[in-house]
Scaffold this motif. Structure first.
Motif, mmCIF file in Angstrom:
data_model
loop_
_atom_site.group_PDB
_atom_site.id
_atom_site.type_symbol
_atom_site.label_atom_id
_atom_site.label_comp_id
_atom_site.label_asym_id
_atom_site.label_seq_id
_atom_site.Cartn_x
_atom_site.Cartn_y
_atom_site.Cartn_z
ATOM 1 N N GLY A 157 0.799 -1.216 0.000
ATOM 2 C CA GLY A 157 0.000 0.000 0.000
ATOM 3 C C GLY A 157 0.831 1.266 0.000
ATOM 4 O O GLY A 157 0.546 2.213 -0.745
ATOM 5 N N ALA A 158 1.864 1.300 0.819
ATOM 6 C CA ALA A 158 2.712 2.499 0.902
ATOM 7 C C ALA A 158 3.406 2.778 -0.428
ATOM 8 O O ALA A 158 3.523 3.935 -0.850
ATOM 9 C CB ALA A 158 3.739 2.342 2.024
ATOM 10 N N TRP A 159 3.843 1.732 -1.109
ATOM 11 C CA TRP A 159 4.492 1.931 -2.410
ATOM 12 C C TRP A 159 3.485 2.391 -3.463
ATOM 13 O O TRP A 159 3.785 3.253 -4.294
ATOM 14 C CB TRP A 159 5.204 0.657 -2.860
ATOM 15 N N LEU A 160 2.278 1.824 -3.430
ATOM 16 C CA LEU A 160 1.248 2.252 -4.376
ATOM 17 C C LEU A 160 0.873 3.713 -4.140
ATOM 18 O O LEU A 160 0.744 4.486 -5.090
ATOM 19 C CB LEU A 160 0.009 1.366 -4.265
ATOM 20 N N LEU A 167 3.484 5.959 -5.634
ATOM 21 C CA LEU A 167 3.397 5.960 -7.093
ATOM 22 C C LEU A 167 2.231 6.826 -7.574
ATOM 23 O O LEU A 167 2.390 7.629 -8.500
ATOM 24 C CB LEU A 167 3.244 4.530 -7.618
ATOM 25 N N LEU A 168 1.084 6.680 -6.936
ATOM 26 C CA LEU A 168 -0.080 7.487 -7.317
ATOM 27 C C LEU A 168 0.192 8.972 -7.117
ATOM 28 O O LEU A 168 -0.140 9.799 -7.974
ATOM 29 C CB LEU A 168 -1.311 7.055 -6.514
ATOM 30 N N LEU A 169 0.818 9.323 -5.991
ATOM 31 C CA LEU A 169 1.149 10.728 -5.730
ATOM 32 C C LEU A 169 2.141 11.264 -6.758
ATOM 33 O O LEU A 169 1.984 12.380 -7.253
ATOM 34 C CB LEU A 169 1.703 10.891 -4.307
ATOM 35 N N GLU A 170 3.153 10.459 -7.091
ATOM 36 C CA GLU A 170 4.144 10.872 -8.096
ATOM 37 C C GLU A 170 3.493 11.153 -9.441
ATOM 38 O O GLU A 170 3.961 12.003 -10.198
ATOM 39 C CB GLU A 170 5.216 9.789 -8.270
ATOM 40 N N HIS A 198 -8.023 -2.065 -3.350
ATOM 41 C CA HIS A 198 -8.274 -2.809 -2.110
ATOM 42 C C HIS A 198 -7.111 -3.758 -1.835
ATOM 43 O O HIS A 198 -6.991 -4.810 -2.459
ATOM 44 C CB HIS A 198 -9.588 -3.562 -2.213
ATOM 45 N N LEU A 199 -6.256 -3.354 -0.908
ATOM 46 C CA LEU A 199 -5.068 -4.132 -0.565
ATOM 47 C C LEU A 199 -5.118 -4.673 0.864
ATOM 48 O O LEU A 199 -4.254 -5.458 1.247
ATOM 49 C CB LEU A 199 -3.808 -3.269 -0.721
ATOM 50 N N ALA A 200 -6.079 -4.215 1.659
ATOM 51 C CA ALA A 200 -6.136 -4.602 3.071
ATOM 52 C C ALA A 200 -6.491 -6.074 3.217
ATOM 53 O O ALA A 200 -7.302 -6.609 2.464
ATOM 54 C CB ALA A 200 -7.156 -3.740 3.807
ATOM 55 N N GLY A 201 -5.896 -6.692 4.194
ATOM 56 C CA GLY A 201 -6.195 -8.088 4.489
ATOM 57 C C GLY A 201 -5.280 -8.591 5.580
ATOM 58 O O GLY A 201 -4.393 -7.877 6.051
ATOM 59 N N VAL A 202 -5.522 -9.812 5.995
ATOM 60 C CA VAL A 202 -4.657 -10.440 7.000
ATOM 61 C C VAL A 202 -3.969 -11.647 6.381
ATOM 62 O O VAL A 202 -4.525 -12.314 5.500
ATOM 63 C CB VAL A 202 -5.433 -10.861 8.267
ATOM 64 N N ARG A 203 -2.753 -11.906 6.836
ATOM 65 C CA ARG A 203 -2.018 -13.082 6.369
ATOM 66 C C ARG A 203 -2.217 -14.260 7.308
ATOM 67 O O ARG A 203 -2.090 -15.408 6.909
ATOM 68 C CB ARG A 203 -0.531 -12.755 6.259
ATOM 69 N N ARG A 204 -2.494 -13.952 8.560
ATOM 70 C CA ARG A 204 -2.658 -15.004 9.566
ATOM 71 C C ARG A 204 -3.852 -14.661 10.455
ATOM 72 O O ARG A 204 -4.111 -13.496 10.728
ATOM 73 C CB ARG A 204 -1.429 -15.083 10.459
#
Length: 136
Positions: free
Chosen positions: A13-16, A19-22, A70-76
């Motif tokens: 999310g932070a990288w996306l 990129l969107l801001l750039e 939509h990138l939110a989720g849990v891995r465990r």
């Protein structure tokens, strides 16, 4: 374009968001209440404090957005039910929120890691087909 990014404070999310801001887009970064913005601090994003399992907060988060990532989720999770509630049911809630709060939405992009479909065991590698059968 105004984009909502769920899971904005996470690695992907932070990288996306950057990129969107750039590229000159307006970004609303959705972060769970009580969690820090982390790497997004000072980037000029609009904060949306919301929980993917809370339908009301999702409607407010999507309002006025042109696209949702939509990138939110849990891995465990301790139990399969919790894993599915956050990764599957929350996606349905977010889609419903888009219908109600963002009628002009042009795109809904769902992304996640392979762990979004659950872990594999060490003896049997996971495949797309085996994950699909397990989720149905």
């Amino acid at each position: 374009m105004k984009a909502l990014v769920t899971g904005a404070a996470g690695f992907l999310g932070a990288w996306l968001v950057r990129l969107l801001l750039e590229r000159g887009h307006s970004v609303r970064a959705m972060v769970r209440p009580g969690h820090p913005l982390g790497a997004l601090e000072g980037l000029g994003v609009e904060e949306a404090r919301a929980d993917v399992t809370d339908a009301g907060s999702l409607v407010r988060a999507v309002r006025g957005c042109d696209v949702v990532f939509h990138l939110a989720g849990v891995r465990r999770a301790a139990k399969r039910e919790e894993f599915m509630r956050v990764n599957a049911e929350a996606t349905r809630l977010l889609l419903d929120a888009c219908l109600e709060g963002a009628p002009g939405l042009s795109r809904f992009v769902l992304a996640g890691s392979i762990t979004a479909a659950g872990p594999s065991n060490s003896l049997t590698p996971a495949s797309a087909a085996s994950r699909s059968r397990r989720l149905l």
